[in-house]
Structure formats: C-alpha cells, structure tokens
Design a protein around this motif. Structure first.
Motif, PDB file in Angstrom:
ATOM      1  N   LEU A  37     -64.461 -74.921 -77.816  1.00  0.00           N
ATOM      2  CA  LEU A  37     -63.382 -75.911 -77.870  1.00  0.00           C
ATOM      3  C   LEU A  37     -62.130 -75.397 -78.584  1.00  0.00           C
ATOM      4  O   LEU A  37     -61.114 -76.089 -78.635  1.00  0.00           O
ATOM      5  CB  LEU A  37     -63.879 -77.188 -78.553  1.00  0.00           C
ATOM      6  CG  LEU A  37     -65.039 -77.913 -77.849  1.00  0.00           C
ATOM      7  CD1 LEU A  37     -65.370 -79.204 -78.588  1.00  0.00           C
ATOM      8  CD2 LEU A  37     -64.722 -78.189 -76.382  1.00  0.00           C
ATOM      9  N   VAL A  38     -62.189 -74.200 -79.136  1.00  0.00           N
ATOM     10  CA  VAL A  38     -61.003 -73.613 -79.783  1.00  0.00           C
ATOM     11  C   VAL A  38     -60.003 -73.234 -78.683  1.00  0.00           C
ATOM     12  O   VAL A  38     -60.369 -72.561 -77.709  1.00  0.00           O
ATOM     13  CB  VAL A  38     -61.389 -72.377 -80.615  1.00  0.00           C
ATOM     14  CG1 VAL A  38     -60.146 -71.708 -81.193  1.00  0.00           C
ATOM     15  CG2 VAL A  38     -62.340 -72.778 -81.736  1.00  0.00           C
ATOM     16  N   PRO A  39     -58.739 -73.638 -78.792  1.00  0.00           N
ATOM     17  CA  PRO A  39     -57.757 -73.390 -77.728  1.00  0.00           C
ATOM     18  C   PRO A  39     -57.219 -71.960 -77.733  1.00  0.00           C
ATOM     19  O   PRO A  39     -56.032 -71.721 -77.979  1.00  0.00           O
ATOM     20  CB  PRO A  39     -56.661 -74.419 -78.036  1.00  0.00           C
ATOM     21  CG  PRO A  39     -56.723 -74.596 -79.514  1.00  0.00           C
ATOM     22  CD  PRO A  39     -58.181 -74.476 -79.882  1.00  0.00           C
ATOM     23  N   PHE A  40     -58.092 -71.007 -77.445  1.00  0.00           N
ATOM     24  CA  PHE A  40     -57.680 -69.603 -77.437  1.00  0.00           C
ATOM     25  C   PHE A  40     -56.578 -69.339 -76.420  1.00  0.00           C
ATOM     26  O   PHE A  40     -55.753 -68.437 -76.601  1.00  0.00           O
ATOM     27  CB  PHE A  40     -58.883 -68.705 -77.141  1.00  0.00           C
ATOM     28  CG  PHE A  40     -59.911 -68.655 -78.240  1.00  0.00           C
ATOM     29  CD1 PHE A  40     -59.615 -68.058 -79.459  1.00  0.00           C
ATOM     30  CD2 PHE A  40     -61.168 -69.196 -78.055  1.00  0.00           C
ATOM     31  CE1 PHE A  40     -60.564 -68.002 -80.471  1.00  0.00           C
ATOM     32  CE2 PHE A  40     -62.123 -69.140 -79.063  1.00  0.00           C
ATOM     33  CZ  PHE A  40     -61.814 -68.541 -80.276  1.00  0.00           C
ATOM     34  N   ASP A  41     -56.573 -70.100 -75.332  1.00  0.00           N
ATOM     35  CA  ASP A  41     -55.602 -69.850 -74.269  1.00  0.00           C
ATOM     36  C   ASP A  41     -54.170 -70.127 -74.705  1.00  0.00           C
ATOM     37  O   ASP A  41     -53.219 -69.681 -74.054  1.00  0.00           O
ATOM     38  CB  ASP A  41     -55.954 -70.677 -73.028  1.00  0.00           C
ATOM     39  CG  ASP A  41     -56.007 -72.170 -73.303  1.00  0.00           C
ATOM     40  OD1 ASP A  41     -56.311 -72.549 -74.457  1.00  0.00           O
ATOM     41  OD2 ASP A  41     -55.749 -72.958 -72.379  1.00  0.00           O
ATOM     42  N   LYS A  42     -54.000 -70.857 -75.801  1.00  0.00           N
ATOM     43  CA  LYS A  42     -52.663 -71.169 -76.297  1.00  0.00           C
ATOM     44  C   LYS A  42     -52.270 -70.332 -77.511  1.00  0.00           C
ATOM     45  O   LYS A  42     -51.194 -70.511 -78.078  1.00  0.00           O
ATOM     46  CB  LYS A  42     -52.590 -72.657 -76.666  1.00  0.00           C
ATOM     47  CG  LYS A  42     -52.876 -73.591 -75.489  1.00  0.00           C
ATOM     48  CD  LYS A  42     -52.900 -75.045 -75.939  1.00  0.00           C
ATOM     49  CE  LYS A  42     -53.252 -75.963 -74.775  1.00  0.00           C
ATOM     50  NZ  LYS A  42     -53.347 -77.385 -75.200  1.00  0.00           N
ATOM     51  N   ALA A  43     -53.147 -69.409 -77.893  1.00  0.00           N
ATOM     52  CA  ALA A  43     -52.956 -68.681 -79.144  1.00  0.00           C
ATOM     53  C   ALA A  43     -52.162 -67.390 -78.948  1.00  0.00           C
ATOM     54  O   ALA A  43     -52.428 -66.615 -78.029  1.00  0.00           O
ATOM     55  CB  ALA A  43     -54.311 -68.360 -79.766  1.00  0.00           C
ATOM     56  N   ARG A  44     -51.186 -67.190 -79.811  1.00  0.00           N
ATOM     57  CA  ARG A  44     -50.519 -65.894 -79.914  1.00  0.00           C
ATOM     58  C   ARG A  44     -51.406 -64.965 -80.745  1.00  0.00           C
ATOM     59  O   ARG A  44     -52.341 -65.418 -81.403  1.00  0.00           O
ATOM     60  CB  ARG A  44     -49.176 -66.048 -80.607  1.00  0.00           C
ATOM     61  CG  ARG A  44     -48.198 -67.001 -79.945  1.00  0.00           C
ATOM     62  CD  ARG A  44     -46.959 -67.140 -80.822  1.00  0.00           C
ATOM     63  NE  ARG A  44     -47.288 -67.600 -82.158  1.00  0.00           N
ATOM     64  CZ  ARG A  44     -46.652 -67.247 -83.277  1.00  0.00           C
ATOM     65  NH1 ARG A  44     -45.653 -66.383 -83.220  1.00  0.00           N
ATOM     66  NH2 ARG A  44     -47.015 -67.728 -84.448  1.00  0.00           N
ATOM     67  N   PRO A  45     -51.141 -63.655 -80.762  1.00  0.00           N
ATOM     68  CA  PRO A  45     -51.895 -62.777 -81.664  1.00  0.00           C
ATOM     69  C   PRO A  45     -51.839 -63.313 -83.089  1.00  0.00           C
ATOM     70  O   PRO A  45     -50.784 -63.745 -83.580  1.00  0.00           O
ATOM     71  CB  PRO A  45     -51.157 -61.439 -81.544  1.00  0.00           C
ATOM     72  CG  PRO A  45     -50.564 -61.469 -80.166  1.00  0.00           C
ATOM     73  CD  PRO A  45     -50.167 -62.910 -79.934  1.00  0.00           C
ATOM     74  N   ALA A  46     -52.985 -63.329 -83.755  1.00  0.00           N
ATOM     75  CA  ALA A  46     -53.085 -63.900 -85.095  1.00  0.00           C
ATOM     76  C   ALA A  46     -54.339 -63.345 -85.757  1.00  0.00           C
ATOM     77  O   ALA A  46     -55.123 -62.615 -85.144  1.00  0.00           O
ATOM     78  CB  ALA A  46     -53.127 -65.426 -85.039  1.00  0.00           C
ATOM     79  N   ALA A  47     -54.526 -63.701 -87.015  1.00  0.00           N
ATOM     80  CA  ALA A  47     -55.691 -63.228 -87.767  1.00  0.00           C
ATOM     81  C   ALA A  47     -55.987 -64.210 -88.884  1.00  0.00           C
ATOM     82  O   ALA A  47     -55.248 -65.175 -89.111  1.00  0.00           O
ATOM     83  CB  ALA A  47     -55.452 -61.823 -88.324  1.00  0.00           C
ATOM     84  N   SER A  48     -57.059 -63.956 -89.596  1.00  0.00           N
ATOM     85  CA  SER A  48     -57.560 -64.883 -90.612  1.00  0.00           C
ATOM     86  C   SER A  48     -56.620 -64.992 -91.806  1.00  0.00           C
ATOM     87  O   SER A  48     -56.152 -63.981 -92.344  1.00  0.00           O
ATOM     88  CB  SER A  48     -58.940 -64.424 -91.089  1.00  0.00           C
ATOM     89  OG  SER A  48     -59.376 -65.201 -92.182  1.00  0.00           O
ATOM     90  N   MET A  49     -56.419 -66.225 -92.238  1.00  0.00           N
ATOM     91  CA  MET A  49     -55.622 -66.483 -93.438  1.00  0.00           C
ATOM     92  C   MET A  49     -56.510 -66.706 -94.663  1.00  0.00           C
ATOM     93  O   MET A  49     -56.016 -67.075 -95.731  1.00  0.00           O
ATOM     94  CB  MET A  49     -54.742 -67.707 -93.214  1.00  0.00           C
ATOM     95  CG  MET A  49     -53.666 -67.504 -92.168  1.00  0.00           C
ATOM     96  SD  MET A  49     -52.342 -66.417 -92.728  1.00  0.00           S
ATOM     97  CE  MET A  49     -51.401 -67.560 -93.738  1.00  0.00           C
ATOM     98  N   LEU A  67     -61.356 -71.480 -87.212  1.00  0.00           N
ATOM     99  CA  LEU A  67     -61.870 -70.130 -87.425  1.00  0.00           C
ATOM    100  C   LEU A  67     -61.887 -69.755 -88.902  1.00  0.00           C
ATOM    101  O   LEU A  67     -62.479 -68.745 -89.272  1.00  0.00           O
ATOM    102  CB  LEU A  67     -61.034 -69.117 -86.629  1.00  0.00           C
ATOM    103  CG  LEU A  67     -61.053 -69.292 -85.108  1.00  0.00           C
ATOM    104  CD1 LEU A  67     -60.286 -68.169 -84.436  1.00  0.00           C
ATOM    105  CD2 LEU A  67     -62.474 -69.356 -84.569  1.00  0.00           C
ATOM    106  N   ASP A  68     -61.237 -70.521 -89.709  1.00  0.00           N
ATOM    107  CA  ASP A  68     -61.366 -70.381 -91.165  1.00  0.00           C
ATOM    108  C   ASP A  68     -61.870 -71.698 -91.747  1.00  0.00           C
ATOM    109  O   ASP A  68     -61.589 -72.032 -92.892  1.00  0.00           O
ATOM    110  CB  ASP A  68     -60.017 -70.018 -91.804  1.00  0.00           C
ATOM    111  CG  ASP A  68     -59.661 -68.554 -91.615  1.00  0.00           C
ATOM    112  OD1 ASP A  68     -60.565 -67.709 -91.773  1.00  0.00           O
ATOM    113  OD2 ASP A  68     -58.488 -68.260 -91.299  1.00  0.00           O
TER     114      ASP A  68
END
Length: 327
Positions: free
Chosen positions: A115-127, A242-243
């Motif tokens: 259910l995480v909207p990966f299709d809308k995500a820009r490159p990113a990483a854990s905060m 994701l966090d």
C-alpha cells in the motif's frame, strides 16, 4: 506502474539469517506485494577474495521457498575492506529501468508494503538518522563548507538541497540520510552514479574533508548527492511508513528486543513461527536464544523496564554486560 523490486544483501553468517527474517516478514505482513525480492550475494572473488561469502544451501532453499531470488555479484571496488560498499555495487544485479527499493537486511517488514505509494515517489532515503557526519573541526570549515565542497565537486546546486526551516550550521539543514533504505526509478543510473562518486571521494576527497573520516560513512556521504542529482530529496508523507509502521530497521536482534514496540516483537515472532523457518533459524544463536527460547522477552526486555536510555551506546553496553549481545 509495477511494484518495485526489493533488494537486500546476504552472505554467509549473520546476514543470511537476517535475510530469512526479512523474507518471512515480507510474506507475513505484505502477502499481496507483487514486486520481486532479490537477494544480492557477493561472490568470494574480487574484493571479497579469500572470504567465505556464499549463503548456506539450507538457507538458499528456504529463501527460494519464500519467493526470493538470489543474485550473485562480484564486488570489484569495496568488498571486505569496506562492506558497506556492497549496497553500492549490488545495485548492478537489478533490472535497469525499473523502480527499486534497497533495504538493509536487518529490517523487519511490519505492515502492508503493497500500500506504500512507490509509484509517486521521487528518489529518497531514510530520515531515521542522526548527525553522525560530518564532524566539523573547531576552526572550520563548518557543515555548509564541507557539504558545499561535495556539491561543487559534482556540479550540483547546493542551495536547493537545504532545509531552510533549520538554522544555519545545524546538521539537519543539510541533506543527510540513513542508508537503511533508499529508492529510485532506475538502479542502473542510480548505481553507476553512486559508484563513480563514491570512488571519486574515496580516492580524492575535497580539501574541506581533510579532518573527516569516511569509514564507515562513505555511503551516507554520497547517497544524498546522488538522490539530489536525480531530482529527489527528503521523502514525502507517502513514504512515512518506511520509517514507521510498515518497516522497522532494527539493526541487531538484541536491540530489537530492547527498544522496539510490543507490536514489532509480535510481528517478528509470528513471521518466523512456521516450522520450516524455525528449523533453519534456530541454528543462529541469537534467534535460538532470543526468539525461540523466549529470552528476548524474559531476559532482555526486563533490563529496560524502567525506561530506555536516550542514546544507543548505553543500551548496547547493558546488553553486553548481561551477555545478550552478538556481533
């Protein structure tokens, strides 16, 4: 858009057992996730020459039964000298032009990843990070000077990377991630840039880095530069899980029992309860003692009944003092 491929790393020893936990928790908590789980396995050659890296046959069979595909690769540049470099070189095993998410192997899936909207995500990483790098020297340069030197090295726009809600020279003003997870649309482009820039800084760091150590921080130094260069940045609210309540980067099984929520413990224990998983995982001493013999709940948890220290170091010290630590 198709679900992204998930990439983790495994090799002989602790990582192969953590890979079992990852795969088991994925199937337990996100049975509807349709993306591939790929496990990159460094071969005992190249930069890992002379080291036993191949996953055990029993683990290999179990991971296959959990739907994971094991993909061998040869580390050419980092290997045993800098194991964190595995995550850079392992991106080469992924199909180019398809979205991916890399996770550190010591991660537990705790919710509906599908259910995480990966299709809308820009490159990113854990905060989920702390101000571990850089450590500005007393007489400078400061955070801005150090980070700007890296952006200048690769022709990147430094001001657009800043979080202007944070004060000047406060570490959170500058783009910095934990490399426990990161994602992008194309692992070939991402991985090649990650590798090229990491090698550039390792072999010829800017003079502003003269007082800085790059071991073990090199991957986390280069990661924000790559993400920024590809049009990404700090993750949006869609990736908060994701966090949060979808994944848990526990880092070490004793730490999981020491500081994670009761819900995380319940997910872990349910995910690894099936006999086919239990038979293999019991061969790993931390899992045998903490999960299956119940010592995580009966011995580790009570050590912190009066509250957790605010820093990780005293937690580790308490675990080691009481014999509940494995490297």
């Amino acid at each position: 858009m198709a679900a992204p491929s998930l990439l983790i790393l495994a090799q002989q020893g602790r990582l192969e057992f953590e890979a079992i936990i990852f795969a088991a928790s994925l199937r337990h908590c996100a049975p509807d996730f349709t993306g591939r789980l790929i496990i990159a396995e460094p071969q005992p050659e190249g930069a890992w020459s002379g080291h036993g890296t191949r996953i055990g046959d029993d683990t290999r069979a179990l991971l296959d039964s959990l739907g994971a595909a094991i993909a061998p690769f040869t580390a050419r540049h980092f290997g045993a000298a800098y194991p964190y470099g595995n995550k850079i070189e392992a991106l080469s095993v992924l199909p180019p032009g398809q979205p991916f998410v890399f996770f550190d192997t010591d991660t537990l899936i705790t919710g509906p990843l599908d259910l995480v909207p990966f299709d809308k995500a820009r490159p990113a990483a854990s905060m989920r990070r702390k101000g571990t790098w850089p450590v500005p020297p007393l007489y400078g340069p400061g955070y801005a000077g150090i980070w700007k030197s890296l952006y200048d090295r690769f022709g990147l726009d430094f001001p657009s990377s800043l979080d202007l809600s944070q004060p000047d020279e406060h570490w959170e003003r500058y783009l910095y991630f934990n490399a426990g997870w990161f994602l992008g649309p194309d692992p070939a482009v991402f991985g090649q840039r990650f590798l090229d820039w990491a090698l550039s800084v390792r072999h010829d760091p800017p003079e502003e880095l003269a007082c800085q150590t790059l071991d073990p921080w090199l991957d986390q130094v280069i990661l924000p530069l790559v993400i920024h260069s590809l049009g990404g940045g700090r993750p949006g609210s869609g990736l908060a899980g994701l966090d949060g309540d979808v994944t848990c980067h526990y880092r070490n099984l004793p730490l999981l029992y020491a500081r994670e929520s009761d819900r995380v413990l319940e997910v872990l224990e349910a995910a690894v309860a099936p006999n086919r998983i239990k038979r293999r995982l019991r061969e790993w001493e931390p899992a045998k003692r903490l999960i299956y013999q119940g010592k995580g709940r009966s011995k580790v948890r009570p050590l912190f009944a009066d509250g957790l220290p605010s820093r990780e170091k005293p937690i580790r010290q308490a675990l080691k003092k009481n014999g509940w630590w494995w490297d």
